[in-house]
Design a protein around this motif. Structure first.
Motif, short mmCIF file in Angstrom:
data_model
loop_
_atom_site.label_atom_id
_atom_site.label_comp_id
_atom_site.label_asym_id
_atom_site.label_seq_id
_atom_site.Cartn_x
_atom_site.Cartn_y
_atom_site.Cartn_z
N SER A 17 0.82 -1.20 0.00
CA SER A 17 0.00 0.00 0.00
C SER A 17 0.86 1.26 0.00
O SER A 17 1.98 1.26 0.52
CB SER A 17 -0.90 0.03 1.25
OG SER A 17 -1.77 -1.08 1.29
N ARG A 19 0.04 5.76 0.18
CA ARG A 19 -0.94 6.85 0.21
C ARG A 19 -0.31 8.07 -0.43
O ARG A 19 0.72 8.57 0.04
CB ARG A 19 -1.39 7.17 1.63
CG ARG A 19 -2.54 8.18 1.64
CD ARG A 19 -3.04 8.51 3.02
NE ARG A 19 -2.16 9.43 3.72
CZ ARG A 19 -2.54 10.17 4.77
NH1 ARG A 19 -3.78 10.07 5.22
NH2 ARG A 19 -1.68 10.97 5.37
N ARG A 66 -9.85 -1.18 -4.43
CA ARG A 66 -8.47 -1.16 -3.96
C ARG A 66 -8.01 0.25 -3.59
O ARG A 66 -7.22 0.41 -2.67
CB ARG A 66 -7.53 -1.73 -5.03
CG ARG A 66 -7.83 -3.14 -5.45
CD ARG A 66 -6.74 -3.70 -6.37
NE ARG A 66 -6.60 -2.94 -7.61
CZ ARG A 66 -5.48 -2.32 -8.00
NH1 ARG A 66 -4.41 -2.37 -7.22
NH2 ARG A 66 -5.44 -1.67 -9.15
N PHE A 67 -8.47 1.24 -4.32
CA PHE A 67 -8.06 2.63 -4.10
C PHE A 67 -9.21 3.42 -3.49
O PHE A 67 -10.38 3.17 -3.79
CB PHE A 67 -7.67 3.29 -5.41
CG PHE A 67 -6.39 2.79 -6.03
CD1 PHE A 67 -5.75 1.65 -5.58
CD2 PHE A 67 -5.81 3.49 -7.08
CE1 PHE A 67 -4.59 1.19 -6.16
CE2 PHE A 67 -4.64 3.06 -7.68
CZ PHE A 67 -4.03 1.90 -7.22
N GLN A 81 -5.49 6.65 -1.30
CA GLN A 81 -5.01 5.46 -0.61
C GLN A 81 -5.04 4.30 -1.60
O GLN A 81 -6.09 3.99 -2.16
CB GLN A 81 -5.90 5.15 0.59
CG GLN A 81 -5.51 3.89 1.34
CD GLN A 81 -4.19 4.01 2.05
OE1 GLN A 81 -3.90 5.02 2.68
NE2 GLN A 81 -3.35 2.96 1.93
N MET A 82 -3.90 3.69 -1.79
CA MET A 82 -3.77 2.61 -2.76
C MET A 82 -3.40 1.33 -2.02
O MET A 82 -2.32 1.25 -1.43
CB MET A 82 -2.72 2.96 -3.81
CG MET A 82 -2.96 4.29 -4.49
SD MET A 82 -1.79 4.61 -5.83
CE MET A 82 -0.27 4.80 -4.89
N ASN A 83 -4.28 0.35 -2.08
CA ASN A 83 -4.05 -0.94 -1.43
C ASN A 83 -3.98 -2.05 -2.46
O ASN A 83 -4.39 -1.88 -3.62
CB ASN A 83 -5.17 -1.23 -0.43
CG ASN A 83 -5.26 -0.21 0.69
OD1 ASN A 83 -4.26 0.37 1.11
ND2 ASN A 83 -6.47 0.01 1.18
N SER A 84 -3.46 -3.18 -2.03
CA SER A 84 -3.39 -4.37 -2.89
C SER A 84 -2.83 -4.02 -4.27
O SER A 84 -3.38 -4.37 -5.31
CB SER A 84 -4.78 -4.98 -3.05
OG SER A 84 -5.33 -5.34 -1.80
N GLN A 85 -1.74 -3.33 -4.25
CA GLN A 85 -1.18 -2.82 -5.51
C GLN A 85 -0.59 -3.94 -6.35
O GLN A 85 -0.06 -4.94 -5.82
CB GLN A 85 -0.15 -1.75 -5.23
CG GLN A 85 -0.80 -0.47 -4.69
CD GLN A 85 0.17 0.68 -4.63
OE1 GLN A 85 0.79 0.92 -3.61
NE2 GLN A 85 0.28 1.39 -5.74
#
Length: 117
Positions: A17, A19, A66-67, A81-85
């Motif tokens: 992740s 941000r 995801r975002f 916020q960027m997750n599981s990229q």
């Protein structure tokens, strides 16, 4: 003078992740449509996420779930916020602030996000 400054980019492993922050001076982001875009060399810049002055959000299909885009009006900042990229998220990310009246359209200089496999 309006200035948008992106920060928070960097190198992250797949599944991780980050941000991103878009901080503004000279304008109130709360009154604007603020979007996060991304671009890789040789491709067109694409919209990733946007938040309206009323708080409505929309996302590209590729990042839904995801975002998350959010605004902090006190700090005059919009976050992504960027997750599981995934490696496909590797790009330079740009912040844009747009307003119809008074007319304005501003871009930041971008922040690079690199996702390694």
């Amino acid at each position: 003078q309006v200035q948008l400054v992106e920060s928070g980019g960097g190198l992250v492993q797949a599944g991780g992740s980050l941000r991103l922050s878009c901080s503004a001076s000279g304008t109130n982001l709360g009154l604007a449509l603020v979007g996060w875009y991304r671009q890789v060399p040789g491709k067109q810049r694409e919209l990733v996420a946007a938040i309206s002055s009323g708080g409505s959000t929309n996302y590209a299909d590729s990042v839904k779930g995801r975002f998350t885009i959010a605004r902090n009006t006190n700090k005059n900042t919009v976050y992504l916020q960027m997750n599981s990229q995934s490696t496909e998220d590797t790009a330079t990310y740009y912040c844009n602030a747009h307003q119809s009246w008074p007319a304005m359209d501003y871009w930041g200089k971008g922040t690079l996000v690199t996702v390694s496999s």
